[in-house]
Design a protein around this motif. Sequence first.
Motif, mmCIF file in Angstrom:
data_model
loop_
_atom_site.group_PDB
_atom_site.id
_atom_site.type_symbol
_atom_site.label_atom_id
_atom_site.label_comp_id
_atom_site.label_asym_id
_atom_site.label_seq_id
_atom_site.Cartn_x
_atom_site.Cartn_y
_atom_site.Cartn_z
ATOM 1 N N GLN A 121 49.453 9.925 55.367
ATOM 2 C CA GLN A 121 48.589 11.099 55.499
ATOM 3 C C GLN A 121 47.176 10.792 55.013
ATOM 4 O OE1 GLN A 121 50.627 14.164 53.315
ATOM 5 N NE2 GLN A 121 52.169 14.499 54.919
ATOM 6 N N TRP A 122 47.078 10.099 53.889
ATOM 7 C CA TRP A 122 45.761 9.727 53.358
ATOM 8 C C TRP A 122 45.037 8.786 54.324
ATOM 9 C CZ3 TRP A 122 47.337 8.274 47.629
ATOM 10 C CH2 TRP A 122 47.698 9.443 46.949
ATOM 11 N N ILE A 123 45.769 7.822 54.855
ATOM 12 C CA ILE A 123 45.170 6.870 55.797
ATOM 13 C C ILE A 123 44.606 7.606 57.008
ATOM 14 C CG2 ILE A 123 45.677 4.977 57.405
ATOM 15 C CD1 ILE A 123 47.804 4.039 55.338
ATOM 16 N N ASP A 124 45.392 8.503 57.575
ATOM 17 C CA ASP A 124 44.941 9.252 58.758
ATOM 18 C C ASP A 124 43.705 10.090 58.443
ATOM 19 O OD1 ASP A 124 47.042 8.174 60.179
ATOM 20 O OD2 ASP A 124 48.335 9.939 59.964
ATOM 21 N N SER A 125 43.694 10.693 57.261
ATOM 22 C CA SER A 125 42.569 11.552 56.881
ATOM 23 C C SER A 125 41.263 10.765 56.791
ATOM 24 C CB SER A 125 42.868 12.222 55.535
ATOM 25 O OG SER A 125 41.765 12.966 55.067
ATOM 26 N N TYR A 126 41.290 9.594 56.165
ATOM 27 C CA TYR A 126 40.073 8.784 56.037
ATOM 28 C C TYR A 126 39.700 8.119 57.357
ATOM 29 C CZ TYR A 126 40.423 9.419 50.988
ATOM 30 O OH TYR A 126 40.471 9.973 49.730
ATOM 31 N N SER A 127 40.694 7.694 58.108
ATOM 32 C CA SER A 127 40.422 7.000 59.370
ATOM 33 C C SER A 127 39.656 7.891 60.339
ATOM 34 C CB SER A 127 41.739 6.542 60.027
ATOM 35 O OG SER A 127 42.390 5.575 59.234
ATOM 36 N N GLU A 128 39.971 9.170 60.321
ATOM 37 C CA GLU A 128 39.301 10.112 61.214
ATOM 38 C C GLU A 128 37.802 10.226 60.920
ATOM 39 O OE1 GLU A 128 41.438 13.698 60.642
ATOM 40 O OE2 GLU A 128 43.215 13.044 61.767
ATOM 41 N N GLN A 129 37.398 9.863 59.722
ATOM 42 C CA GLN A 129 35.992 10.004 59.318
ATOM 43 C C GLN A 129 35.185 8.713 59.490
ATOM 44 O OE1 GLN A 129 35.608 12.230 55.465
ATOM 45 N NE2 GLN A 129 37.863 12.158 55.480
ATOM 46 N N LEU A 130 35.859 7.629 59.864
ATOM 47 C CA LEU A 130 35.204 6.324 59.932
ATOM 48 C C LEU A 130 34.756 5.981 61.352
ATOM 49 C CD1 LEU A 130 37.627 4.248 57.660
ATOM 50 C CD2 LEU A 130 35.305 4.998 57.092
ATOM 51 N N PRO A 131 33.692 5.205 61.465
ATOM 52 C CA PRO A 131 33.289 4.724 62.792
ATOM 53 C C PRO A 131 34.327 3.735 63.320
ATOM 54 C CG PRO A 131 31.993 3.652 61.076
ATOM 55 C CD PRO A 131 32.784 4.731 60.404
ATOM 56 N N PRO A 132 34.395 3.563 64.635
ATOM 57 C CA PRO A 132 35.381 2.636 65.212
ATOM 58 C C PRO A 132 35.211 1.222 64.665
ATOM 59 C CG PRO A 132 34.355 3.976 66.916
ATOM 60 C CD PRO A 132 33.580 4.221 65.660
ATOM 61 N N LEU A 133 36.319 0.529 64.542
ATOM 62 C CA LEU A 133 36.313 -0.845 64.057
ATOM 63 C C LEU A 133 36.152 -1.774 65.260
ATOM 64 C CD1 LEU A 133 36.704 -2.576 61.505
ATOM 65 C CD2 LEU A 133 39.148 -2.588 61.997
ATOM 66 N N ARG A 134 35.005 -2.444 65.344
ATOM 67 C CA ARG A 134 34.706 -3.272 66.511
ATOM 68 C C ARG A 134 34.577 -4.758 66.174
ATOM 69 N NH1 ARG A 134 33.691 0.455 70.331
ATOM 70 N NH2 ARG A 134 32.719 2.434 69.728
ATOM 71 N N ALA A 135 34.693 -5.101 64.918
ATOM 72 C CA ALA A 135 34.570 -6.503 64.513
ATOM 73 C C ALA A 135 35.401 -6.729 63.259
ATOM 74 C CB ALA A 135 33.110 -6.865 64.261
ATOM 75 N N PHE A 136 35.635 -8.008 62.945
ATOM 76 C CA PHE A 136 36.376 -8.359 61.735
ATOM 77 C C PHE A 136 35.459 -8.158 60.535
ATOM 78 C CE2 PHE A 136 38.109 -11.066 58.454
ATOM 79 C CZ PHE A 136 39.477 -10.855 58.571
ATOM 80 N N ILE A 137 35.892 -7.321 59.594
ATOM 81 C CA ILE A 137 35.072 -6.987 58.426
ATOM 82 C C ILE A 137 35.399 -7.931 57.269
ATOM 83 C CG2 ILE A 137 34.609 -5.235 56.668
ATOM 84 C CD1 ILE A 137 35.132 -3.132 58.803
ATOM 85 N N LEU A 138 34.340 -8.447 56.654
ATOM 86 C CA LEU A 138 34.492 -9.274 55.462
ATOM 87 C C LEU A 138 34.459 -8.376 54.225
ATOM 88 C CD1 LEU A 138 32.042 -12.150 56.422
ATOM 89 C CD2 LEU A 138 34.518 -12.080 56.761
ATOM 90 N N PRO A 139 35.182 -8.724 53.170
ATOM 91 C CA PRO A 139 35.109 -7.936 51.940
ATOM 92 C C PRO A 139 33.654 -7.816 51.473
ATOM 93 C CG PRO A 139 36.956 -9.438 51.830
ATOM 94 C CD PRO A 139 36.188 -9.804 53.065
#
Length: 209
Positions: A121-139
């Motif tokens: 539920q937490w994952i879905d809630s935050y994911s809805e607020q994030l821009p699409p993931l279009r590249a591999f993200i580095l820490p």
Amino acid sequence: MAERRWRSGAGSPDRAAAERAPRIYTRTGDSGFSSTFTGERRPKGDRIFEALGATDELSSAIGLAGEFSSEKGHTFVDQLHKVQCMLQDVGSNLATPLSSAREAHRKRTSFSEKPVLELEQWIDSYSEQLPPLRAFILPSGGRSSAALHFSRAVCRRAERCVVPLVQAGEADPNVAKYLNRLSDYLFVLARYAAMKEGKEEKIYIKPEP
């Protein structure tokens, strides 16, 4: 009466405090063995203790991420604290190998699917607020985000330690599920923290040959 008691050697405040406070060290592990919750003595290199150690490291990493996030006023800090509490329950389950656990042990240290569903539920809630993931993200993405990415990496290692125990029938499958979802949660939360702080997330760029 009280004055005389504190004046006597046997009743001095320092000695009384020493008698009340339990010692941190027990010396029971000096031979390289430690005890499970069921009372078994196993080598400290046993995979149960490897999993317990990795889970402890994970809680410490999350604690550090929580401190960084608290400094930035993030509201998800309470969730991180709850996760740390759940990791204590994870540890209790791991410390109770099912092969030697009695029914009373199993009842006290069982791990349900409810925390797994809460993470989803937490994952879905935050994911809805994030821009699409279009590249591999580095820490990256600021201290809060980077610390959450580090926690995610530690979580993956903890999961790798736990999976063999589950496959061997020594730990509850929900424990492995929880760690799997937790790594996803920490990844999403790292991105969310970077977004809320206005920090840039570094992406992977293939080096020129």
